[in-house]
Design an enzyme around this catalytic site. Sequence first.
Site, PDB file in Angstrom:
ATOM      1  N   HIS A  10      13.851  17.215  27.656  1.00 50.38           N
ATOM      2  CA  HIS A  10      13.484  17.497  26.274  1.00 50.38           C
ATOM      3  C   HIS A  10      13.114  16.260  25.460  1.00 50.38           C
ATOM      4  O   HIS A  10      12.610  16.393  24.345  1.00 50.38           O
ATOM      5  CB  HIS A  10      14.609  18.271  25.566  1.00 50.38           C
ATOM      6  CG  HIS A  10      14.091  19.416  24.748  1.00 50.38           C
ATOM      7  ND1 HIS A  10      14.849  20.532  24.440  1.00 50.38           N
ATOM      8  CD2 HIS A  10      12.880  19.631  24.160  1.00 50.38           C
ATOM      9  CE1 HIS A  10      14.129  21.362  23.712  1.00 50.38           C
ATOM     10  NE2 HIS A  10      12.940  20.838  23.519  1.00 50.38           N
TER      11      HIS A  10
ATOM     12  N   ASP B 167      17.147  26.509  22.075  1.00 55.45           N
ATOM     13  CA  ASP B 167      17.923  25.552  22.855  1.00 55.45           C
ATOM     14  C   ASP B 167      19.411  25.832  22.666  1.00 55.45           C
ATOM     15  O   ASP B 167      19.840  26.272  21.593  1.00 55.45           O
ATOM     16  CB  ASP B 167      17.598  24.136  22.357  1.00 55.45           C
ATOM     17  CG  ASP B 167      17.961  23.035  23.343  1.00 55.45           C
ATOM     18  OD1 ASP B 167      18.985  23.160  24.028  1.00 55.45           O
ATOM     19  OD2 ASP B 167      17.218  22.036  23.405  1.00 55.45           O
TER      20      ASP B 167
ATOM     21  N   HIS C  52      21.396  23.381  22.628  1.00 54.46           N
ATOM     22  CA  HIS C  52      21.830  22.154  21.971  1.00 54.46           C
ATOM     23  C   HIS C  52      20.953  21.855  20.766  1.00 54.46           C
ATOM     24  O   HIS C  52      19.776  22.213  20.731  1.00 54.46           O
ATOM     25  CB  HIS C  52      21.770  20.973  22.951  1.00 54.46           C
ATOM     26  CG  HIS C  52      22.504  21.221  24.222  1.00 54.46           C
ATOM     27  ND1 HIS C  52      21.925  21.863  25.299  1.00 54.46           N
ATOM     28  CD2 HIS C  52      23.783  20.922  24.594  1.00 54.46           C
ATOM     29  CE1 HIS C  52      22.808  21.950  26.287  1.00 54.46           C
ATOM     30  NE2 HIS C  52      23.944  21.396  25.881  1.00 54.46           N
TER      31      HIS C  52
ATOM     32  N   ASP D  63      20.156  18.755  19.711  1.00 54.63           N
ATOM     33  CA  ASP D  63      19.303  17.593  20.015  1.00 54.63           C
ATOM     34  C   ASP D  63      18.985  16.777  18.766  1.00 54.63           C
ATOM     35  O   ASP D  63      17.873  16.276  18.599  1.00 54.63           O
ATOM     36  CB  ASP D  63      18.007  18.029  20.712  1.00 54.63           C
ATOM     37  CG  ASP D  63      18.266  18.598  22.100  1.00 54.63           C
ATOM     38  OD1 ASP D  63      19.369  18.363  22.641  1.00 54.63           O
ATOM     39  OD2 ASP D  63      17.382  19.280  22.638  1.00 54.63           O
TER      40      ASP D  63
ATOM     41  N   HIS E 241      17.336  12.895  25.842  1.00 46.34           N
ATOM     42  CA  HIS E 241      16.925  14.298  25.687  1.00 46.34           C
ATOM     43  C   HIS E 241      17.777  14.994  24.629  1.00 46.34           C
ATOM     44  O   HIS E 241      17.460  16.129  24.242  1.00 46.34           O
ATOM     45  CB  HIS E 241      16.958  15.044  27.024  1.00 46.34           C
ATOM     46  CG  HIS E 241      18.323  15.339  27.569  1.00 46.34           C
ATOM     47  ND1 HIS E 241      18.539  16.292  28.549  1.00 46.34           N
ATOM     48  CD2 HIS E 241      19.545  14.803  27.305  1.00 46.34           C
ATOM     49  CE1 HIS E 241      19.830  16.338  28.846  1.00 46.34           C
ATOM     50  NE2 HIS E 241      20.450  15.448  28.113  1.00 46.34           N
TER      51      HIS E 241
ATOM     52  N   ASP F 212      13.704  25.433  25.673  1.00 49.59           N
ATOM     53  CA  ASP F 212      14.553  24.807  26.691  1.00 49.59           C
ATOM     54  C   ASP F 212      15.128  25.905  27.567  1.00 49.59           C
ATOM     55  O   ASP F 212      15.603  26.929  27.065  1.00 49.59           O
ATOM     56  CB  ASP F 212      15.676  24.030  25.983  1.00 49.59           C
ATOM     57  CG  ASP F 212      16.503  23.168  26.923  1.00 49.59           C
ATOM     58  OD1 ASP F 212      16.905  23.662  27.995  1.00 49.59           O
ATOM     59  OD2 ASP F 212      16.778  22.012  26.572  1.00 49.59           O
TER      60      ASP F 212
ATOM     61  N   ASP G 294      17.876  26.129  28.920  1.00 50.66           N
ATOM     62  CA  ASP G 294      19.268  26.458  28.644  1.00 50.66           C
ATOM     63  C   ASP G 294      19.450  27.283  27.373  1.00 50.66           C
ATOM     64  O   ASP G 294      20.580  27.651  27.026  1.00 50.66           O
ATOM     65  CB  ASP G 294      20.161  25.215  28.642  1.00 50.66           C
ATOM     66  CG  ASP G 294      19.916  24.257  27.486  1.00 50.66           C
ATOM     67  OD1 ASP G 294      19.407  24.678  26.441  1.00 50.66           O
ATOM     68  OD2 ASP G 294      20.250  23.062  27.643  1.00 50.66           O
TER      69      ASP G 294
ATOM     70  N   GLU H  21      13.109  21.222  30.484  1.00 49.53           N
ATOM     71  CA  GLU H  21      14.435  21.117  31.103  1.00 49.53           C
ATOM     72  C   GLU H  21      14.617  21.982  32.346  1.00 49.53           C
ATOM     73  O   GLU H  21      15.742  22.158  32.816  1.00 49.53           O
ATOM     74  CB  GLU H  21      15.549  21.403  30.097  1.00 49.53           C
ATOM     75  CG  GLU H  21      15.676  20.367  28.992  1.00 49.53           C
ATOM     76  CD  GLU H  21      16.351  19.057  29.429  1.00 49.53           C
ATOM     77  OE1 GLU H  21      16.885  19.011  30.553  1.00 49.53           O
ATOM     78  OE2 GLU H  21      16.320  18.092  28.635  1.00 49.53           O
TER      79      GLU H  21
END
Length: 321
Positions: free
Chosen positions: A109, A136, A138, A140, A153, A240, A242, A285
């Site tokens: 990412h 995502d 996360h 980030d 990332h 992403d 995830d 990712e």
Amino acid sequence: MTQTVNTTPVTRDRRLALLGAPVEVGAGRRGCIMGPAALRTAELSERLRRLGYAVDDHGDAAPTPVDALELPGNARYAAEIAGWARSLDAHTYALLRQGSTPVILGGDHSLSMGSVTGVARWCAEIGRELFVLWLDAHADFNTPATSPSGNMHGMPVACFCGEDGFEGLFGDEPRVTVDPANVTMVGVRSIDEGERSLLRDRGVEVIDMRTIDEFGVAAPMRGFLDRVAERDGLIHVSLDVDFLDPGVAPGAGTAVPGGATFREAHLIMELLHDSGRVASVDVVELNPFLDERGRSAVVLAEMTASLFGLTVLDRPVRPVS
């Protein structure tokens, strides 16, 4: 969930431009370098062409050579990430100016440091406001000063929102940033302590999994899309792997349980397509080394197709302007 191609092919003035960004030094685990190849193997371009698009695959980008660069704080492989950021900034900006819609295939990412700034530069040039939808697990939003790992990332949103600590990443070129209030994060379920206060102070909208559990994805997504429409904005979508629950897409190096379901994710993609405001996309990712027989790559390819018009039933299409 069975989907079929629209009987009337989607037609738009813009072409779709696939560009691989096989960067993995921003992540803590190796394997994302294989992500672009896996997405191509999952027939991403073929799926998009069946929807009536002209798809140009520009192959894989290469980083711009950057001499030694150190950022203040904890930022691993800063010179390498700077090379990718500069390269992808230039590529996305050029593709948009040529009339194409960039679809950046990652790669970790950290690539969004460059892709989003390139889109922001183009939007500023044409006088349109840019909004970023961050799908995502996360946030980030770490900086070199707050990151517990130093893995870059986990820093792209802070970077393209203009936080301190990234000076020198783009060399002498001016960095066009995104207003943090124009960033909406969906599906977040893992936030570091240093990020938490920054997100609150900067006014980033965070739609976490509790919100989705209470209200579903349609209501918050429509709120986001209405806000974009009111200001005649354009959207960069950063997806992403995830974001999805690991049971749906296991090929993630930083998987977090409790993610979006297959149906929730496709609904988001279809709502985005209905808006007609998506200008650019990152798909990031994907780590094929951790995947199960290409399962995650296929899911991401299907989701990208939904973003560009694959539906169960025919629906009105609003052309991107």
